[in-house]
Each structure stands twice: as C-alpha cells, then as structure tokens.
Design an enzyme around this catalytic site. Sequence first.
Site, PDB file in Angstrom:
ATOM      1  N   PRO A 101       0.889  -1.389   0.065  1.00  0.00           N
ATOM      2  CA  PRO A 101       0.142   0.109  -0.026  1.00  0.00           C
ATOM      3  C   PRO A 101       0.993   1.251  -0.009  1.00  0.00           C
ATOM      4  O   PRO A 101       1.806   1.430   0.862  1.00  0.00           O
ATOM      5  CB  PRO A 101      -0.895  -0.040   1.306  1.00  0.00           C
ATOM      6  CG  PRO A 101      -1.053  -1.548   1.572  1.00  0.00           C
ATOM      7  CD  PRO A 101       0.440  -2.202   1.079  1.00  0.00           C
ATOM      8  N   CYS A 102       0.519   2.182  -1.014  1.00  0.00           N
ATOM      9  CA  CYS A 102       1.244   3.411  -1.141  1.00  0.00           C
ATOM     10  C   CYS A 102       0.750   4.734  -0.620  1.00  0.00           C
ATOM     11  O   CYS A 102       1.498   5.664  -0.727  1.00  0.00           O
ATOM     12  CB  CYS A 102       1.671   3.447  -2.893  1.00  0.00           C
ATOM     13  SG  CYS A 102      -0.107   3.512  -3.496  1.00  0.00           S
ATOM     14  N   GLN A 103      -0.284   4.658  -0.054  1.00  0.00           N
ATOM     15  CA  GLN A 103      -0.876   5.960   0.578  1.00  0.00           C
ATOM     16  C   GLN A 103       0.034   6.802   1.550  1.00  0.00           C
ATOM     17  O   GLN A 103       0.033   8.095   1.127  1.00  0.00           O
ATOM     18  CB  GLN A 103      -2.251   5.691   1.440  1.00  0.00           C
ATOM     19  CG  GLN A 103      -3.470   5.163   0.650  1.00  0.00           C
ATOM     20  CD  GLN A 103      -3.676   3.663   0.617  1.00  0.00           C
ATOM     21  OE1 GLN A 103      -2.388   3.037   0.544  1.00  0.00           O
ATOM     22  NE2 GLN A 103      -4.765   3.344   0.314  1.00  0.00           N
ATOM     23  N   PHE A 105       3.067   6.866   1.200  1.00  0.00           N
ATOM     24  CA  PHE A 105       4.228   7.316   0.374  1.00  0.00           C
ATOM     25  C   PHE A 105       3.781   8.066  -0.716  1.00  0.00           C
ATOM     26  O   PHE A 105       4.948   8.715  -1.359  1.00  0.00           O
ATOM     27  CB  PHE A 105       5.002   6.012  -0.168  1.00  0.00           C
ATOM     28  CG  PHE A 105       5.567   4.842   0.961  1.00  0.00           C
ATOM     29  CD1 PHE A 105       6.099   5.335   2.096  1.00  0.00           C
ATOM     30  CD2 PHE A 105       4.869   3.803   0.776  1.00  0.00           C
ATOM     31  CE1 PHE A 105       6.365   4.432   3.137  1.00  0.00           C
ATOM     32  CE2 PHE A 105       5.166   2.829   1.931  1.00  0.00           C
ATOM     33  CZ  PHE A 105       6.164   3.078   3.011  1.00  0.00           C
TER      34      PHE A 105
END
Length: 330
Positions: A101-103, A105
């Site tokens: 999950p990239c939220q 970053f």
Amino acid sequence: MATHTQLPAINKKKTSSAQSWPVCSLFAGCGGLDLGFKGRFNFKDEEYPETGFEIRAAYEISPQAVKTYSLNIGDHIHEADLTDIDPNDIPAHEVLIGGFPCQDFSSCGPQKGLSSERGQLYKVFLKVMRVHRPKLVIAENVPHLLRMKKGEVIRTILSDLESEGYRFQAWTLYAPDYGVPQNRTRVFLVGVRNDLDGFPVPPAPIHTFNHRSIDWAISDLEDVVDESVPNQSQYFKANRAKRGNGQGDETSRIGEPSYTIRANAKSRVQFHYRLPRRLTVRECARLQTFPDDFLFTHSTTTNVMQIGNAVPPVLAHHVAQSIAGYLRNI
Ligand SMILES: C[S@@+](CC[C@H](N)C(=O)[O-])C[C@H]1O[C@@H](n2cnc3c(N)ncnc32)[C@H](O)[C@@H]1O
C-alpha cells in the site's frame, strides 16, 4: 541501491522458451499487476501474450477486490490480512510480486511514511522471502517513495529487503513510454537472490516519441451511453469544480496522455475532453489499459478505487517480459 543505469551483464545460458515460473502475489488488489504478469489479454486490438508466469496464490484484504480478481483472473486469490499470514501456508514460488500500500508514500497522501502501521506493510515481503527464498522479488510503489525524508525511507526499505540475501535495483518507469495512454510513473523495486548471477534488464521504452493520447484510448466510447461496453454507463454525476491543480476535477486534454487515474475517486475523476461529464468507469479502466472484458461489478466509488490502485496491465506486462528474459538465461 543501484539505479537501472548501472547494469551488470546478463548471464548468457540458453534454455527453453516454454518454461513456467510459479509466482506468489501480495496485496493483489483487483489484479492489474497480476494480469500483466500472467499475460494472455488484449488491449485495443493488441495482444499481450502469455509470459510463462503462473500465479499460484494471491492475497488481498478487501473482499470487493477479491471478488473482482476472482471474476477476471482466477480463484487462486485469498481474502486475507497479510499481517496475520503464516508464510508457511503460502505455496512454494520462484517469483514474489506485489504492490504494498502506497498511501503513506504518495505525494498526495498523508505522507506518514514508515511511521504508520500501513507504512510497515512492506515487511510482509521480508517474512515471505525468509521462508520461500524466491529467485526474484518485484515490489511496486509510487515514485515519491524514493524522495521521502531525503531518501531515508527507501534506504531503510531496501536495506531491510537486501538483508534477506538479495540485491535490489529501483526501476522508475514512465507508463506512456510503454504505450499506456496515461501520465503515471511507478517504481518497481526489483530484487535478485544473491546466489544468482546477473540482473534483469529494465524494459526498453518503446513509445517515448509516440505517446498514446486519451482520445486514442477512449474516443470510440464517445457515443456509447449504455452497458454494451461494460461499465460505460457508470460515472459520477458531480458538478465541475473551478480548478483541480492536476489532482482531479481537471478537464482532460485531447492529444495527450490522460491525467493519472487516482484511487480516491469522487471529485477527483477528471472530466472528459469533449463531453460534459466526468470519465466513466470503463474510460478509467481503458486509461489504465484493462481490457474491455475485465469487469468491475461494484459501485462507482469502489470500481474507480480498484482501477486507480492498479498497475496498468500493459506496463506490468513489459516488466514481466524483462523478468522472464532474465529467468530464461540463468
Ligand atoms: C496499491 S494496491 C495493489 C494494486 C495491485 N497491485 C494491482 O495492480 O491491482 C494495494 C492493495 O493492498 C491491499 N491491502 C492493504 N492492507 C492489506 C493487508 N493488511 N493485507 C492484505 N492486503 C492489504 C489493499 O486493499 C489494496 O488493494
């Protein structure tokens, strides 16, 4: 960390082209990355052939994403919270893929980086690598990850991944260079187990001087207002805001790749370049290079979120071909 400009030579051992490599997929979402790795799909009359990767198992926490995945890709997907998973329960595999999950970053997210529980999810890769020792690991994320805290965040992640006995490169790929009609850059952390020689070569950009435009991708849908093309009647009927600064609410520009298709939908979905409405779910899926027979069965919000979270299958297919080229030669 090496960048893809510093490449060790590839080992030249020749083997059969009909090999197959078992894959495990983490944080699989609706399956954009997995579809690209698997291959055997069409996008805009172009064929993206089988790659040799066989996805043995995929894991995802969202039941809606699991439903989309199993409908379109296969029933090897498991609904699971990966923080609780015992890696010994995962089937053996040679290649480990996933987009953690990239939220935290992302440049438009809360930017909590490694300090949030979500920011620690890359550690699931570590525990799976420790047990299964895959030959290759491919972890996808947003490019802002490389810049956070002046590179401190990516240095921590790569040093943790490398401490499992791997060496890593970060490939930053601009999707339009690979035929994706959308402005999107993604980072692929590619790791090779230390006992293996050489390194995969990043995919060659083949569309640098002929980027595909939004109208190339969706102009044939302009007069389609029903479900004769699936998900084409589904869109947000929200009013146009004055200005979105490239983060949504903009009007797409004809002749250029579209703005980035984002996961946090609602008012963020761009307006059509010609018609007085936002892009439909199918148009968003086209801009992410999902084939028209890839169906999204949920609400507009959930569908756009799944599509926006995905790796464009066409981009993933280029990455997969590079990895397959390496595996064929070791
Ligand atoms: C960036 S998306 C992955 C998109 C996917 N690679 C694709 O191409 O379609 C990250 C996914 O991780 C899932 N996820 C988040 N936390 C999770 C957890 N603890 N266990 C399993 N999956 C999780 C989210 O639901 C989301 O679908």
